[in-house]
Enzyme design. Structure first.
Site, PDB file in Angstrom:
ATOM      1  N   SER A  63       0.828  -1.210   0.000  1.00 47.66           N
ATOM      2  CA  SER A  63       0.000   0.000   0.000  1.00 47.66           C
ATOM      3  C   SER A  63       0.863   1.262   0.000  1.00 47.66           C
ATOM      4  O   SER A  63       2.022   1.252   0.428  1.00 47.66           O
ATOM      5  CB  SER A  63      -0.915   0.004   1.232  1.00 47.66           C
ATOM      6  OG  SER A  63      -1.671  -1.181   1.270  1.00 47.66           O
TER       7      SER A  63
HETATM    8  N1  SAM Z   1      -0.158  -5.148   4.102  1.00 47.24           N
HETATM    9  C1  SAM Z   1       0.541  -5.484   2.894  1.00 47.24           C
HETATM   10  C2  SAM Z   1       1.921  -4.912   2.840  1.00 47.24           C
HETATM   11  O1  SAM Z   1       2.319  -4.192   3.766  1.00 47.24           O
HETATM   12  O2  SAM Z   1       2.633  -5.215   1.862  1.00 47.24           O
HETATM   13  C3  SAM Z   1      -0.248  -5.125   1.658  1.00 47.24           C
HETATM   14  C4  SAM Z   1      -1.439  -5.958   1.499  1.00 47.24           C
HETATM   15  S1  SAM Z   1      -2.118  -6.105  -0.113  1.00 47.24           S
HETATM   16  C5  SAM Z   1      -2.786  -4.514  -0.375  1.00 47.24           C
HETATM   17  C6  SAM Z   1      -3.506  -7.150   0.317  1.00 47.24           C
HETATM   18  C7  SAM Z   1      -3.112  -8.555   0.669  1.00 47.24           C
HETATM   19  O3  SAM Z   1      -4.253  -9.219   1.196  1.00 47.24           O
HETATM   20  C8  SAM Z   1      -2.649  -9.391  -0.524  1.00 47.24           C
HETATM   21  O4  SAM Z   1      -1.368  -9.893  -0.302  1.00 47.24           O
HETATM   22  C9  SAM Z   1      -3.688 -10.498  -0.608  1.00 47.24           C
HETATM   23  O5  SAM Z   1      -3.178 -11.731  -1.055  1.00 47.24           O
HETATM   24  C10 SAM Z   1      -4.156 -10.575   0.828  1.00 47.24           C
HETATM   25  N2  SAM Z   1      -5.459 -11.231   1.042  1.00 47.24           N
HETATM   26  C11 SAM Z   1      -6.576 -11.188   0.283  1.00 47.24           C
HETATM   27  N3  SAM Z   1      -7.539 -11.947   0.823  1.00 47.24           N
HETATM   28  C12 SAM Z   1      -7.022 -12.484   1.961  1.00 47.24           C
HETATM   29  C13 SAM Z   1      -7.528 -13.330   2.985  1.00 47.24           C
HETATM   30  N4  SAM Z   1      -8.778 -13.821   2.961  1.00 47.24           N
HETATM   31  N5  SAM Z   1      -6.721 -13.672   4.004  1.00 47.24           N
HETATM   32  C14 SAM Z   1      -5.447 -13.205   4.061  1.00 47.24           C
HETATM   33  N6  SAM Z   1      -4.903 -12.391   3.135  1.00 47.24           N
HETATM   34  C15 SAM Z   1      -5.695 -12.023   2.105  1.00 47.24           C
END
Ligand code: SAM
Length: 215
Positions: A63
């Site tokens: 993000s």
């Molecule tokens: N917080 C992260 C960082 O600092 O790099 C960025 C997160 S990215 C915007 C969103 C993440 O949520 C992705 O890696 C995606 O695979 C994960 N995601 C989506 N659905 C999910 C779920 N049900 N459980 C865990 N992770 C999930």
């Protein structure tokens, strides 16, 4: 180049964060300390302190710095909390949370991302982060309750298990909306009751899982 990154990081804190109203000195300190470039593939490291989200592989993103800081500030961490993050991605947000709380549990549905984040966080010396590969929409009951929960992916609704796993007095910060546009939402738990507040509009990749969007 490390010196160059330190300068870019200081400028990021000054102009992108303080300049847009991030005030919590602990959040500003953590954002000035964690080496964001290390959480990106080598070819993108020069852009690590730009005012934008960036790709991290597997179709996912790290993000925008302002979004990380704003969501973290909304958690109002003092230092002794246990925090759950849903959406480990690169592990950057988990590192910021680890600087500001006692323990972080971070969940990621894509196992390769979770493994890569785990290696890096260990290398950087973070001993208070537990990574869990799996569907974070159901939370992680073995470590519940949590004083703070942050979801870094777009939620169609507030996932019920996350509210259940929130401590009384705790805060859940998450983007709620459709796949294209969400509202940053703050959910507080007071004597078991849900109090909801809304902040600004935002765009995240979708949360996919039992209490998220379908795959
Ligand atoms: N917080 C992260 C960082 O600092 O790099 C960025 C997160 S990215 C915007 C969103 C993440 O949520 C992705 O890696 C995606 O695979 C994960 N995601 C989506 N659905 C999910 C779920 N049900 N459980 C865990 N992770 C999930």
């Amino acid at each position: 180049m490390e010196d160059g990154f330190a300068r870019l990081r200081a400028e990021m804190v000054e102009y992108q964060l303080k300049g847009r109203g991030i005030k919590d000195p602990r959040v500003l300190f953590a954002m000035g300390r964690v080496p964001r470039h290390r959480f990106l593939p080598a070819r993108l490291q020069a852009s690590a302190y730009d005012d934008s989200a960036l790709p991290i592989g597997s179709g996912q993103t790290i993000s925008q710095p302002y979004m990380v800081a704003a969501m973290t500030e909304l958690l109002e961490l003092k230092g002794n909390e246990k925090v759950l993050e849903v959406g480990t991605g690169s592990g950057y947000q988990a590192a910021i949370l680890a600087e500001l709380s006692n323990k972080v549990v971070s969940m990621e549905r894509i196992e390769t991302l979770s493994n890569e984040a785990g290696k890096l966080l260990k290398e950087l010396g973070y001993g208070n982060i537990e990574l869990v590969a799996g569907d974070g929409t159901i939370g992680y009951a073995p470590e519940a309750p949590y004083d703070g929960i942050i979801v870094t992916a777009a939620c169609p609704d507030i996932p019920a298990p996350l509210f259940e796993q929130l401590n009384n007095g705790g805060r859940l910060v998450l983007p709620v909306g459709d796949r294209f546009l969400q509202t940053l939402t703050i959910v507080k738990k007071k004597e078991g009751r849900m109090i909801t507040e809304y902040s600004f509009g935002c765009v995240f990749v979708p949360l996919i899982g039992k209490y998220g969007f379908p795959d």
